[in-house]
Each structure stands twice: as C-alpha cells, then as structure tokens.
Design a protein around this motif. Sequence first.
Motif, mmCIF file in Angstrom:
data_model
loop_
_atom_site.group_PDB
_atom_site.id
_atom_site.type_symbol
_atom_site.label_atom_id
_atom_site.label_comp_id
_atom_site.label_asym_id
_atom_site.label_seq_id
_atom_site.Cartn_x
_atom_site.Cartn_y
_atom_site.Cartn_z
ATOM 1 N N TYR A 133 0.915 -1.169 -0.076
ATOM 2 C CA TYR A 133 0.045 -0.005 -0.038
ATOM 3 C C TYR A 133 1.024 1.280 -0.082
ATOM 4 N N ALA A 211 -9.296 -1.007 0.183
ATOM 5 C CA ALA A 211 -9.048 0.447 -0.147
ATOM 6 C C ALA A 211 -9.768 0.550 -1.422
ATOM 7 N N GLU A 212 -10.256 -0.482 -2.006
ATOM 8 C CA GLU A 212 -11.088 -0.204 -3.242
ATOM 9 C C GLU A 212 -12.085 -1.280 -3.457
ATOM 10 N N PRO A 213 -13.284 -1.143 -4.058
ATOM 11 C CA PRO A 213 -14.333 -2.477 -4.180
ATOM 12 C C PRO A 213 -13.750 -3.452 -5.031
ATOM 13 N N ASN A 232 -10.606 -9.728 2.930
ATOM 14 C CA ASN A 232 -11.071 -8.394 2.634
ATOM 15 C C ASN A 232 -10.813 -7.377 3.598
ATOM 16 N N ILE A 233 -10.146 -6.356 3.690
ATOM 17 C CA ILE A 233 -10.124 -5.131 4.709
ATOM 18 C C ILE A 233 -10.724 -4.021 4.452
ATOM 19 N N GLY A 235 -11.570 0.331 5.569
ATOM 20 C CA GLY A 235 -11.068 1.260 6.372
ATOM 21 C C GLY A 235 -11.339 2.453 5.752
ATOM 22 N N SER A 237 -9.994 6.974 5.698
ATOM 23 C CA SER A 237 -9.172 7.836 6.670
ATOM 24 C C SER A 237 -9.692 8.606 7.705
ATOM 25 N N ASP A 302 -20.433 4.641 1.989
ATOM 26 C CA ASP A 302 -20.182 3.043 1.567
ATOM 27 C C ASP A 302 -21.696 2.373 1.802
ATOM 28 N N ARG A 326 -19.970 2.392 -3.582
ATOM 29 C CA ARG A 326 -20.248 3.712 -2.860
ATOM 30 C C ARG A 326 -21.505 4.315 -3.477
ATOM 31 N N LYS A 423 -5.169 2.835 -5.850
ATOM 32 C CA LYS A 423 -6.593 2.308 -6.027
ATOM 33 C C LYS A 423 -6.690 2.341 -7.645
#
Length: 434
Positions: A133, A211-213, A232-233, A235, A237, A302, A326, A423
């Motif tokens: 990342y 961080a992205e779908p 799958n994680i 989060g 910012s 989301d 989103r 992303k």
Amino acid sequence: MLFNTKMETLPREEIESLQLRRLRDVCNRVYANVPFYRKRFDEAGISPADIKSLTDIKLLPFTEKQDLRNNYPFGLLAVPRDQIARLHASSGTTGKAVVLGYTRRDLDNWAELVARSLVAAGVNSTDMVHIAYGYGLFTGGLGLHDGAERLGATVVPASGGATKRQAMLMRDFAATALCCTPSYALHLWEAGQEIGVDFRNLPLRVGVFGAEPWSEAMRHDMEDKMGISAMNIYGLSEIMGPGVAIECADSKCGMHLWEDMVLPEIIDPVSGEQLPIGEIGELVLTTLTKEGVPLLRYRTRDLTSLDYTPCRCGRTHVRISRLQGRSDDMLIIRGVNVFPQQIEGLIMETRGLSPNYQIIVDRERNLDTLEVRVEMDDNLFADEIRKLQTLERNLQKSIKEFLGVTAKVRLMEPRSIQRSEGKAQRIVDNRPKE
Ligand code: DLL
C-alpha cells in the motif's frame, strides 16, 4: 487465533455498555472542544447529557465529508495542535483534501486494531509481511505497517511502484503475507509472471486486500492464480484508515467491525433514517475513542449491511457485508443504476477475460453511453477474430440481461489498460457535469 482475546470476544451487553460510556464521553469532548460540533448540538437543541442510551444516537447530527473540507485543515481538532503526533490526508478524486490528525494514543489504538485485523485474516508474528500500500499521506501503508509491527511480524515497507523489483523482493525475502489493493496485487502477480516469479511457488499464504471495491468472483480468481487466501480489509481515513473491519479466516463471510472503538449504523441514504438490521444501506460510523478528530455519525457513502449473528471464530463484533459500492460510485445510465462491481462480476464469469477493465461513460446526443473495455488473457488474444466477436456479444448480452443496460463491449489487447499503483481507476465518466 485472536490478538486481544478479551476485547474481541466481549459479550454483547458489555460491548454495548462500553459503547454507551464512550459515546457519552466523545459527545462531551466534542461539545467542549470543537466549535463546529457545539454549534451543531445547539442548533439541534440537544446537549451531550441527552444521550442516555445507545438509541439516542439518532438525536446526534450527521457529519459529512464536506464538513471536513469546510474545516480544512485543522478546524475539527478536539485537542491542541501540539498534541497531534501525525497527520494523514485523503485527496479523493474531487475537491479539497481532507486532513486528519492523530494523537499518540490514536496511533496506538489504530495499531491495535490493525494487529487484531491481521490476526483475524490469518497473519501471525512469524510472518514476512510485504506491504505494498502507498506510504505517505494515504493511510494504507503506515496503517498496515504499524499494525504488523505491533503484531511482531517482520515488515517489508515496499510501498507502491517499481513493481517488478517488488515481485523479486517477495521471492528473495520469502514473503508469506501481501498487503495492497486487489488491483495492485494483480499487477504485482503479472509483473512476477513476466520475470519468472510465480506466486504459487512462493511461501505466500495470505493477501490482505482493500481500499477499493472488489468482488467475490475476483477473490476466487486471485486465490486461484496466487495460491493464497485473499482477505478483505475495510477502512477509511476519516475514521482512522485500514483496520476498521476485516474478514476472519474462519468464516470469510462479512468483515468484523471493531465495535469497542467504532459504532456503526445503517441508514437510508435518502431519508437519513436508520434501517432495520440486515438491510443494505449507507454505513454511518461514530468514533468512540478517537482524540485528534473524533467524528459523530460520519456518513461514509459506503453501502453495506450489518450482521450480529454469532461467528464461528468466536469474535463477538458485528460483521459488515462486502461493500456493494459507494453511493457516489453508482452510475446512472439512462436511468438504470449500475455499480462497477456488478460489471466486474460478469467479466470474471467470462472465460478468457482478465480482471483488468475500465468502464467509460459518455453522452452522445443527450443519451448516456456505456462502454466496457476489458483485456483478454494471452490465450484468448491468440484466438480467431470470430471467436472474439462472439465473446464480446455474449458479455454484452449478459450485461443487458442482468443489469438492464446496453453496453458496448470492447476486448482489448493484454496489458493495454493502464495499471495503477494504488486504487484502480475503473470508471472514466466523460459526461458533462450538471
Ligand atoms: O482506503 C483506507 C484503507 C487502506 C482501507 C488500506 C483498506 C486498506 P480512504 O483512501 O480514505 O482510506 O478511502 C476510503 O475506500 O470509504 C471505501 O469506499 C473504500 N474502501 C476501503 N476499503 C474497502 C473495501 C482507505 N475493502 C474508502 N472494499 C472507503 C470496498 C473499500 N471499498
């Protein structure tokens, strides 16, 4: 395996009483220290003392991304600036950046949640964790980094870029876990193939992707290609960064959201009313422990749902379902709502296509047009033209059938769509702004 057994298995009643205590505390703190919130409370005619139960959260005002922008850069700090240990920022695709400040304790709590998340995903202290990342203002790199260190793993802070070299390092250092966006993982895998590094021959076991779908179909494809378990994680910012929620290796079904620090709600994005448990709607999050920039009822945009049923891993924290997209990524094509992930799902079901695609939206003579560009894999590329045309027609047909929109499908040469290091940019919307 659990990282913090007591917290991760806290009985529901205890989670709720902790949440209420912390919710009241955060309301008091923002009311006392953040003029923006004090004004919002006063305008709504409420005071922190009105929060007597968790259901009273409905009385509180929402916070939106625009509120963060309006208060750029430091207007929402709830502590003096000199107590801020680090800043992160999210640029987004439009508008001014959003800046978030973390106190020392915020960074500690964040590392704890990421460590819990990594363990849930199947990573442990003996792992070699390759983090691709981006490092910098983006929360992905440093967020995963601090959590992996907290866990006691060996960390390789690779960040994004120099992709072939990274594949080489993964081989040389014998990476066992890879953390990056799913699209970058595919890019890394491809670069590996080009230089003779096959992920399947590495000791690589786990991918921690977010961080992205991305779709379930994409997961299967990646697990197949890479010989890993792809987790799958989630989060953002505004709440802290990666590690707000994670799938557990035991069920791989929904992401546990760490409720001792973050309180979730699902609302109807139009009316703002809470929806019954289990229904899909917009995720709204309240930070319960954050000191730097605490946020009340932050509207994430989301789309997901909540599942409180017990999980076989023993964690008691609620699970959110794989994000549906989103609300602001939803494309309205001639009145039909389409999420890019739905198109991705159909692409992944079609043999011979690669997971590299782009969706181009335009307007011709006042009508929206949709074009799906998708790369063929090397085998298909060598095939006859007639076969390719049939494939284009078939994908076009399934998009029409399942999503109800007419799309032009264009098969592209392998490796002709630009790869991203963070992303992926899946949508190019060329329609004039209204
Ligand atoms: O993307 C934080 C992050 C870093 C998450 C690394 C996971 C891994 P932002 O740049 O602020 O933060 O973007 C947050 O990304 O509101 C979602 O729309 C989207 N997103 C994040 N994780 C997922 C996921 C980081 N697992 C925004 N699936 C969020 C789908 C995701 N979308």
